[in-house]
Design a protein around this motif. Structure first.
Motif, PDB file in Angstrom:
ATOM      1  N   TRP A 166      18.134  10.365   1.105  1.00 31.98           N
ATOM      2  CA  TRP A 166      18.066  11.682   0.962  1.00 31.98           C
ATOM      3  C   TRP A 166      18.977  12.640   1.561  1.00 31.98           C
ATOM      4  CZ3 TRP A 166      15.101  14.593  -2.124  1.00 31.98           C
ATOM      5  CH2 TRP A 166      15.044  15.914  -1.845  1.00 31.98           C
ATOM      6  N   ASP A 167      19.863  13.487   0.743  1.00 34.94           N
ATOM      7  CA  ASP A 167      20.958  14.035   1.040  1.00 34.94           C
ATOM      8  C   ASP A 167      20.435  15.566   1.758  1.00 34.94           C
ATOM      9  OD1 ASP A 167      22.949  16.191   1.345  1.00 34.94           O
ATOM     10  OD2 ASP A 167      24.203  14.993  -0.322  1.00 34.94           O
ATOM     11  N   TRP A 168      20.227  15.553   3.065  1.00 31.33           N
ATOM     12  CA  TRP A 168      19.604  16.766   3.560  1.00 31.33           C
ATOM     13  C   TRP A 168      20.418  17.960   3.384  1.00 31.33           C
ATOM     14  CZ3 TRP A 168      15.310  17.113   6.366  1.00 31.33           C
ATOM     15  CH2 TRP A 168      14.470  15.902   6.506  1.00 31.33           C
ATOM     16  N   THR A 169      21.626  17.937   3.105  1.00 28.57           N
ATOM     17  CA  THR A 169      22.652  18.901   2.940  1.00 28.57           C
ATOM     18  C   THR A 169      22.372  19.557   1.586  1.00 28.57           C
ATOM     19  OG1 THR A 169      24.491  18.122   4.316  1.00 28.57           O
ATOM     20  CG2 THR A 169      24.932  19.893   2.607  1.00 28.57           C
ATOM     21  N   ARG A 170      22.307  18.764   0.516  1.00 25.91           N
ATOM     22  CA  ARG A 170      22.040  19.387  -0.789  1.00 25.91           C
ATOM     23  C   ARG A 170      20.508  19.369  -1.090  1.00 25.91           C
ATOM     24  NH1 ARG A 170      23.878  14.905  -4.159  1.00 25.91           N
ATOM     25  NH2 ARG A 170      22.441  15.578  -5.223  1.00 25.91           N
ATOM     26  N   GLY A 171      19.662  18.746  -0.350  1.00 29.79           N
ATOM     27  CA  GLY A 171      18.128  19.101  -0.482  1.00 29.79           C
ATOM     28  C   GLY A 171      17.884  18.120  -1.749  1.00 29.79           C
ATOM     29  N   ALA A 172      18.643  16.922  -1.941  1.00 27.05           N
ATOM     30  CA  ALA A 172      18.416  16.280  -3.335  1.00 27.05           C
ATOM     31  C   ALA A 172      18.443  14.752  -2.941  1.00 27.05           C
ATOM     32  CB  ALA A 172      19.359  16.773  -4.286  1.00 27.05           C
ATOM     33  N   PRO A 173      17.822  13.846  -3.918  1.00 24.20           N
ATOM     34  CA  PRO A 173      18.092  12.350  -3.670  1.00 24.20           C
ATOM     35  C   PRO A 173      19.654  12.297  -3.897  1.00 24.20           C
ATOM     36  CG  PRO A 173      16.358  12.668  -5.369  1.00 24.20           C
ATOM     37  CD  PRO A 173      17.143  14.104  -4.971  1.00 24.20           C
ATOM     38  N   ALA A 174      20.170  11.067  -3.261  1.00 25.14           N
ATOM     39  CA  ALA A 174      21.335  10.568  -3.245  1.00 25.14           C
ATOM     40  C   ALA A 174      21.363   9.179  -3.521  1.00 25.14           C
ATOM     41  CB  ALA A 174      21.953  10.798  -1.960  1.00 25.14           C
ATOM     42  N   GLU A 175      22.468   8.368  -2.987  1.00 27.40           N
ATOM     43  CA  GLU A 175      22.865   7.024  -3.688  1.00 27.40           C
ATOM     44  C   GLU A 175      21.638   5.965  -3.435  1.00 27.40           C
ATOM     45  OE1 GLU A 175      24.021   7.435   0.352  1.00 27.40           O
ATOM     46  OE2 GLU A 175      24.722   8.495  -1.083  1.00 27.40           O
ATOM     47  N   TRP A 176      21.606   4.812  -4.148  1.00 24.76           N
ATOM     48  CA  TRP A 176      20.760   3.649  -3.853  1.00 24.76           C
ATOM     49  C   TRP A 176      21.506   2.737  -3.010  1.00 24.76           C
ATOM     50  CZ3 TRP A 176      15.743   2.746  -4.628  1.00 24.76           C
ATOM     51  CH2 TRP A 176      15.290   1.421  -4.642  1.00 24.76           C
ATOM     52  N   HIS A 177      20.558   2.284  -2.045  1.00 20.41           N
ATOM     53  CA  HIS A 177      21.000   1.201  -1.101  1.00 20.41           C
ATOM     54  C   HIS A 177      20.319  -0.094  -1.339  1.00 20.41           C
ATOM     55  CE1 HIS A 177      23.777   3.758   1.478  1.00 20.41           C
ATOM     56  NE2 HIS A 177      22.716   4.808   1.023  1.00 20.41           N
ATOM     57  N   GLU A 178      20.987  -1.408  -1.771  1.00 19.68           N
ATOM     58  CA  GLU A 178      20.255  -2.418  -1.939  1.00 19.68           C
ATOM     59  C   GLU A 178      20.179  -3.331  -0.699  1.00 19.68           C
ATOM     60  OE1 GLU A 178      18.638  -5.000  -5.158  1.00 19.68           O
ATOM     61  OE2 GLU A 178      19.414  -3.066  -5.305  1.00 19.68           O
ATOM     62  N   VAL A 179      19.099  -3.932  -0.524  1.00 22.50           N
ATOM     63  CA  VAL A 179      18.805  -4.961   0.795  1.00 22.50           C
ATOM     64  C   VAL A 179      18.580  -6.227   0.127  1.00 22.50           C
ATOM     65  CG1 VAL A 179      17.913  -5.385   2.702  1.00 22.50           C
ATOM     66  CG2 VAL A 179      18.422  -2.828   2.135  1.00 22.50           C
ATOM     67  N   ALA A 180      19.494  -7.073   0.371  1.00 20.98           N
ATOM     68  CA  ALA A 180      19.178  -8.563  -0.036  1.00 20.98           C
ATOM     69  C   ALA A 180      18.119  -8.944   0.549  1.00 20.98           C
ATOM     70  CB  ALA A 180      20.499  -9.218   0.232  1.00 20.98           C
ATOM     71  N   ALA A 181      17.138  -9.765  -0.212  1.00 19.67           N
ATOM     72  CA  ALA A 181      15.945 -10.366   0.296  1.00 19.67           C
ATOM     73  C   ALA A 181      16.172 -11.494   1.479  1.00 19.67           C
ATOM     74  CB  ALA A 181      15.151 -11.119  -0.895  1.00 19.67           C
ATOM     75  N   SER A 182      17.468 -11.876   1.345  1.00 24.74           N
ATOM     76  CA  SER A 182      17.862 -12.935   2.344  1.00 24.74           C
ATOM     77  C   SER A 182      18.512 -12.344   3.568  1.00 24.74           C
ATOM     78  CB  SER A 182      18.956 -13.899   1.569  1.00 24.74           C
ATOM     79  OG  SER A 182      20.158 -12.890   1.137  1.00 24.74           O
ATOM     80  N   GLN A 183      18.404 -11.072   3.757  1.00 31.10           N
ATOM     81  CA  GLN A 183      19.172 -10.557   4.950  1.00 31.10           C
ATOM     82  C   GLN A 183      18.020  -9.881   5.681  1.00 31.10           C
ATOM     83  OE1 GLN A 183      21.599  -7.003   4.393  1.00 31.10           O
ATOM     84  NE2 GLN A 183      22.441  -7.352   6.378  1.00 31.10           N
ATOM     85  N   PRO A 184      18.244 -10.445   7.215  1.00 33.69           N
ATOM     86  CA  PRO A 184      17.133  -9.901   8.165  1.00 33.69           C
ATOM     87  C   PRO A 184      17.180  -8.304   7.979  1.00 33.69           C
ATOM     88  CG  PRO A 184      18.581 -11.423   9.094  1.00 33.69           C
ATOM     89  CD  PRO A 184      19.318 -10.963   7.918  1.00 33.69           C
ATOM     90  N   LEU A 185      15.900  -7.644   8.369  1.00 35.97           N
ATOM     91  CA  LEU A 185      15.880  -6.147   8.403  1.00 35.97           C
ATOM     92  C   LEU A 185      15.266  -5.642   9.549  1.00 35.97           C
ATOM     93  CD1 LEU A 185      16.183  -3.589   6.263  1.00 35.97           C
ATOM     94  CD2 LEU A 185      13.915  -4.542   5.199  1.00 35.97           C
ATOM     95  N   ILE A 186      15.560  -4.499   9.796  1.00 36.59           N
ATOM     96  CA  ILE A 186      14.712  -3.576  10.736  1.00 36.59           C
ATOM     97  C   ILE A 186      14.733  -2.280   9.850  1.00 36.59           C
ATOM     98  CG2 ILE A 186      14.811  -2.272  12.921  1.00 36.59           C
ATOM     99  CD1 ILE A 186      16.828  -4.407  14.045  1.00 36.59           C
ATOM    100  N   VAL A 187      13.160  -1.952   9.886  1.00 36.77           N
ATOM    101  CA  VAL A 187      13.019  -0.447   9.262  1.00 36.77           C
ATOM    102  C   VAL A 187      12.277   0.241  10.430  1.00 36.77           C
ATOM    103  CG1 VAL A 187      11.852   0.829   7.488  1.00 36.77           C
ATOM    104  CG2 VAL A 187      12.463  -1.576   7.107  1.00 36.77           C
ATOM    105  N   GLU A 188      13.025   1.445  10.756  1.00 38.56           N
ATOM    106  CA  GLU A 188      12.661   2.325  11.944  1.00 38.56           C
ATOM    107  C   GLU A 188      12.382   3.868  11.445  1.00 38.56           C
ATOM    108  OE1 GLU A 188      13.527   5.490  13.978  1.00 38.56           O
ATOM    109  OE2 GLU A 188      15.413   4.757  12.971  1.00 38.56           O
ATOM    110  N   GLY A 189      11.345   4.380  12.026  1.00 43.01           N
ATOM    111  CA  GLY A 189      10.929   5.540  11.656  1.00 43.01           C
ATOM    112  C   GLY A 189       9.625   5.774  11.633  1.00 43.01           C
ATOM    113  N   CYS A 190       9.079   7.085  11.607  1.00 42.52           N
ATOM    114  CA  CYS A 190       7.770   7.647  11.578  1.00 42.52           C
ATOM    115  C   CYS A 190       6.942   7.217  10.100  1.00 42.52           C
ATOM    116  CB  CYS A 190       7.675   9.069  11.634  1.00 42.52           C
ATOM    117  SG  CYS A 190       8.192   9.726  13.253  1.00 42.52           S
ATOM    118  N   GLY A 191       6.298   6.407  10.158  1.00 41.36           N
ATOM    119  CA  GLY A 191       5.590   6.145   8.519  1.00 41.36           C
ATOM    120  C   GLY A 191       5.923   4.844   8.432  1.00 41.36           C
TER     121      GLY A 191
END
Length: 187
Positions: free
Chosen positions: A96-121
């Motif tokens: 989310w582009d907070w400056t423009r107030g609009a969606p921005a680029e897509w980020h792909e995460v490979a199924a094989s890569q370890p992952l941490i997701v952090e945040g409220c919700g």
């Protein structure tokens, strides 16, 4: 339900869980604003490389579609990132582009890569059901509000009440702390 532990003990416990999990491990870190989630995720990243390679780090702050977007980001990260990964497919998230107030680029995460997701919700019913390592971090209101407002240097001040109200609705509806494998007190 797991006992309450301090952040250092929690970090060790989570890294032990990562080491014992079939790769690629995914860790969710949830809790109220100002509780210490980002700090914990940063420490987890630093310790993780020694245990299980280099994880991707996704912060929901980059996904919320504005100040009223907690539920939307929670649903999006579940549907677009975590559910596909649980089926061994690549997933992703839209910034989310907070400056423009609009969606921005897509980020792909490979199924094989370890992952941490952090945040409220992050510990919604759907997300928690497809991830094996779940962390809940909390601090008292007296600690977390000044911590959050100081961190954002005034940008959050006008939105605190709106954010906190939707946060409390999320907690009442989803009961995220009950889904945690590790529960942390950070004050």
């Amino acid at each position: 339900m797991p006992e309450w532990i301090d952040p250092r003990a929690a970090l060790e416990r989570v890294l032990d869980l990562v080491a014992a999990t079939q790769p690629p491990a995914t860790v969710l870190v949830d809790g109220p604003s100002g509780s210490g989630k980002s700090t914990f995720a940063d420490l987890l990243i630093a310790g993780w490389a020694d245990v299980a390679g280099n994880p991707a780090l996704v912060r929901l702050d980059g996904i919320y579609p504005g100040w009223s977007g907690l539920d939307a980001a929670s649903a999006a990260v579940a549907a677009d990132l975590l559910v596909p990964r649980a089926a061994s497919r690549d997933g992703g998230w839209r910034r989310w582009d907070w400056t423009r107030g609009a969606p921005a680029e897509w980020h792909e995460v490979a199924a094989s890569q370890p992952l941490i997701v952090e945040g409220c919700g992050t510990l919604s019913t759907t997300s928690a059901s497809v991830v094996a390592i779940r962390v809940w971090i909390e601090a008292s209101d007296a600690v977390r509000k000044p911590r959050a407002l100081d961190r954002d240097a005034g940008a959050f001040d006008a939105h605190w009440d709106e954010w906190d109200a939707q946060w409390r609705r999320y907690v009442e509806r989803e009961h995220p702390s009950t889904r945690a494998d590790v529960r942390v007190r950070s004050d």
